[in-house]
Design an enzyme around this catalytic site. Structure first.
Site, PDB file in Angstrom:
ATOM      1  N   GLY A  87      14.402  15.073 -29.633  1.00 21.83           N
ATOM      2  CA  GLY A  87      16.149  14.427 -28.603  1.00 21.83           C
ATOM      3  C   GLY A  87      14.893  14.693 -27.369  1.00 21.83           C
ATOM      4  N   TYR A  88      15.976  15.152 -26.622  1.00 24.29           N
ATOM      5  CA  TYR A  88      15.548  15.632 -24.757  1.00 24.29           C
ATOM      6  C   TYR A  88      14.081  16.693 -24.819  1.00 24.29           C
ATOM      7  CZ  TYR A  88      16.074  17.099 -19.965  1.00 24.29           C
ATOM      8  OH  TYR A  88      15.290  17.469 -18.382  1.00 24.29           O
ATOM      9  N   LEU A 133      19.572  12.350 -36.430  1.00 24.95           N
ATOM     10  CA  LEU A 133      19.688  11.343 -35.123  1.00 24.95           C
ATOM     11  C   LEU A 133      20.897  11.678 -34.242  1.00 24.95           C
ATOM     12  CD1 LEU A 133      17.586   7.840 -36.414  1.00 24.95           C
ATOM     13  CD2 LEU A 133      16.889   9.855 -34.317  1.00 24.95           C
ATOM     14  N   SER A 134      21.381  12.844 -35.004  1.00 27.64           N
ATOM     15  CA  SER A 134      23.372  13.249 -34.856  1.00 27.64           C
ATOM     16  C   SER A 134      23.162  13.227 -33.128  1.00 27.64           C
ATOM     17  CB  SER A 134      23.079  14.710 -35.246  1.00 27.64           C
ATOM     18  OG  SER A 134      22.707  15.685 -34.492  1.00 27.64           O
ATOM     19  N   ASN A 135      21.943  13.559 -32.358  1.00 31.32           N
ATOM     20  CA  ASN A 135      21.833  13.258 -30.456  1.00 31.32           C
ATOM     21  C   ASN A 135      21.346  12.937 -30.446  1.00 31.32           C
ATOM     22  OD1 ASN A 135      22.776  14.265 -28.790  1.00 31.32           O
ATOM     23  ND2 ASN A 135      22.323  16.003 -28.381  1.00 31.32           N
ATOM     24  N   SER A 163      17.024  29.998 -25.648  1.00 30.98           N
ATOM     25  CA  SER A 163      17.665  29.581 -24.773  1.00 30.98           C
ATOM     26  C   SER A 163      18.143  31.042 -23.943  1.00 30.98           C
ATOM     27  CB  SER A 163      18.691  28.784 -24.944  1.00 30.98           C
ATOM     28  OG  SER A 163      19.789  28.902 -23.577  1.00 30.98           O
ATOM     29  N   THR A 170      20.132  31.391 -22.305  1.00 26.19           N
ATOM     30  CA  THR A 170      21.280  31.739 -22.296  1.00 26.19           C
ATOM     31  C   THR A 170      21.549  33.369 -23.445  1.00 26.19           C
ATOM     32  OG1 THR A 170      24.131  30.983 -22.300  1.00 26.19           O
ATOM     33  CG2 THR A 170      22.591  30.388 -24.439  1.00 26.19           C
ATOM     34  N   TYR A 194      27.287  28.988 -29.976  1.00 26.41           N
ATOM     35  CA  TYR A 194      25.616  27.946 -29.481  1.00 26.41           C
ATOM     36  C   TYR A 194      24.779  29.349 -29.525  1.00 26.41           C
ATOM     37  CZ  TYR A 194      21.815  26.562 -26.537  1.00 26.41           C
ATOM     38  OH  TYR A 194      20.596  26.665 -26.077  1.00 26.41           O
ATOM     39  N   LYS A 227      21.748  31.208 -31.247  1.00 23.83           N
ATOM     40  CA  LYS A 227      19.916  31.217 -31.289  1.00 23.83           C
ATOM     41  C   LYS A 227      19.459  32.772 -30.845  1.00 23.83           C
ATOM     42  CE  LYS A 227      19.174  26.848 -29.188  1.00 23.83           C
ATOM     43  NZ  LYS A 227      17.997  26.230 -29.963  1.00 23.83           N
ATOM     44  N   LEU A 230      25.151  19.894 -14.877  1.00 25.67           N
ATOM     45  CA  LEU A 230      25.118  19.099 -13.789  1.00 25.67           C
ATOM     46  C   LEU A 230      23.428  18.109 -13.386  1.00 25.67           C
ATOM     47  CD1 LEU A 230      25.823  19.670 -10.709  1.00 25.67           C
ATOM     48  CD2 LEU A 230      23.346  21.135 -10.793  1.00 25.67           C
TER      49      LEU A 230
END
Ligand code: WQD
Length: 332
Positions: free
Chosen positions: A10-11, A33-35, A124, A126, A148, A152, A199
C-alpha cells in the site's frame, strides 16, 4: 532483524518497506492486493537494490498467517493492512468492522502463538474527532464519527488490553495526520483507483487533466482563509517514523501512542496554491458546500514523538506537492 509488514504494497506500507530495507532490516510483506498492486514489490526492490519476501495472502486467513510464521522467523510486525476509506465505511460498516478487526485479532493470535510480541500499529488522527483546541496531544479525548475511525480506536483498545494481560508485549500505536507526497524516485506513491476521496490525489488528477476541476468543500470554516486546515506530512517522513517506532518496540516493552505529524497546519487553498507554484501547472477549482463530517482544523503536537522516538518530520510542503505530482508524471 526480520519485519513482517502487513499491507506492505500500500501507499504508506511500501514507503515504510523502502526505509526498513535501507536501514538494514529484512522485510516480509503480506498483502491481499485488495487496494494495491503486486508490481509495487518489484519497485521496492528496484529502489533499494534488496530482495523482499512477498506473500499474496489475506491477514484474516489464519492458516496462511500460521504458515508465514512457521516459514519465517519474524522479529516484529508493522500492521498497515485494513480498509481505510471514511465514506465507504459509513455505507459498509459491517465490511469494515469484519475486515479491520478480524485481521488484527487473527494477526495478534498468531503472533502470540509464535512468541512474537513486538508490533507497530497504523492508527489515525481521526480518533480525535473534532478537537476542542490545537495542537493535538496524545492525551486528548478520543471520539470517532465514522466506522473506519471506530475500527482504529477499537484496535487501539485491543492493543492496550493485550499489554495489560501480558507485559511481554512491546506496542507502538502511531496516529497519522494527513500523509501526502511520494518517494523521490517516482516509482511508488499514492494513485487510488477511480475518484479520489482525499485532497492531494484529487488535485494531482486535476493537474494531470484526468479530472475537470477541484471542488473545495467549504470556505466558511473558522480558519485563516475559510478553507479546512490539516497537518500534511510527507509520506517518507511518516515512513521514517515507523523505523524509529520499530527500534523502540525492539528495545522496550510496554504500549504507547504517538502523533506522527509536522505540527504545522495548511489550508486547502494554501495547498492548491503551493501545488500550482512548485509544479507550474493550473488547478482549476470551485468552492462548494462543506463535506459532511469535516472539521475546521487539525494539526499535531509532535513533542512526544520527538522526545520518545527521537523523530521529527523534515520535509516541507513544497516537496510534498512536487513529489506528489512527480509520481503521477512517472506513472501516466
Ligand atoms: C483534507 C482537506 C477537505 C477533498 C482523511 C481521513 C483520515 C485520513 C486522511 C486515513 C479537508 C478538503 C478534500 C476534496 C476538498 N485517512 N478537500 N476537496 O478528511 O482530513 O482525512 O484522510 O487514515 O482518517 O479522515 O483528508 O484529504 O479528505 O481532506 O476540499 O476533493 O481537503 O474538506 O479540509 P481528511 P482529506
Amino acid at each position: 532483524m526480520k519485519i513482517l509488514v502487513t499491507g506492505g504494497c500500500g501507499y504508506i506500507g511500501s514507503h515504510t518497506c523502502v526505509e526498513l530495507l535501507d536501514a538494514g532490516y529484512e522485510v516480509v510483506i503480506v498483502d491481499n492486493l485488495s487496494n494495491s498492486k503486486k508490481d509495487v514489490v518489484k519497485k521496492i526492490e528496484k529502489i533499494t537494490g534488496k530482495e523482499v519476501t512477498f506473500y499474496e495472502k489475506d491477514v484474516c486467513d489464519k492458516k496462511a498467517l500460521e504458515k508465514i510464521f512457521e516459514e519465517q522467523k519474524i522479529d516484529a510486525v508493522i500492521h498497515f493492512a485494513g480498509f481505510k476509506a471514511v465514506g465507504e465505511s459509513v455505507n459498509k460498516p459491517l465490511m469494515y468492522y469484519r475486515n479491520n478487526l478480524d485481521s488484527t485479532l487473527t494477526l495478534l493470535e498468531v503472533m502470540s502463538k509464535h512468541n512474537c510480541k513486538k508490533i507497530v500499529f497504523s492508527s489515525s488522527a481521526t480518533v480525535y474527532g473534532n478537537p476542542e483546541k490545537l495542537p493535538i496531544t496524545e492525551d486528548f479525548p478520543l471520539h470517532t464519527t465514522n466506522p473506519y475511525g471506530s475500527t482504529k480506536l477499537m484496535i487501539e483498545m485491543i492493543l492496550n488490553d493485550l499489554y495489560i494481560s501480558d507485559k511481554d508485549w512491546s506496542i507502538a500505536i502511531l496516529r497519522y495526520f494527513n500523509p501526502i507526497g511520494a518517494h523521490k524516485s517516482g516509482l511508488i506513491g499514492e494513485n487510488p483507483n477511480g475518484i479520489p476521496n482525499n485532497l492531494m490525489p484529487y488535485i494531482v488528477k486535476v493537474a494531470n487533466k484526468e479530472l475537470k476541476e477541484l471542488s473545495i468543500f467549504g470556505n466558511d470554516y473558522n480558519t485563516k482563509d475559510g478553507t479546512g486546515v490539516r497537518d500534511y506530512i510527507h509520506v517518507v517522513d511518516l515512513a521514517k517514523g515507523h523505523i524509529k517506532a520499530i527500534e523502540k518496540v525492539i528495545k522496550d516493552k510496554g504500549v504507547d501512542t504517538y502523533n506522527l505529524g509536522t505540527g504545522n497546519g495548511y489550508s486547502v487553498l494554501e495547498i492548491v496554491n503551493t501545488f500550482k507554484k512548485v509544479n507550474g501547472v493550473d488547478v482549476p477549482y470551485k468552492i462548494v458546500e462543506r463535506r459532511k463530517g469535516d472539521i475546521d482544523a487539525c494539526y499535531a503536537s509532535t513533542e512526544k514523538a520527538n522526545r520518545l522516538l527521537n523523530w521529527k518530520a523534515e520535509l516541507e510542503i513544497d516537496e510534498m506537492c512536487k513529489d506528489s505530482y512527480n509520481f503521477v508524471k512517472h506513472n501516466k
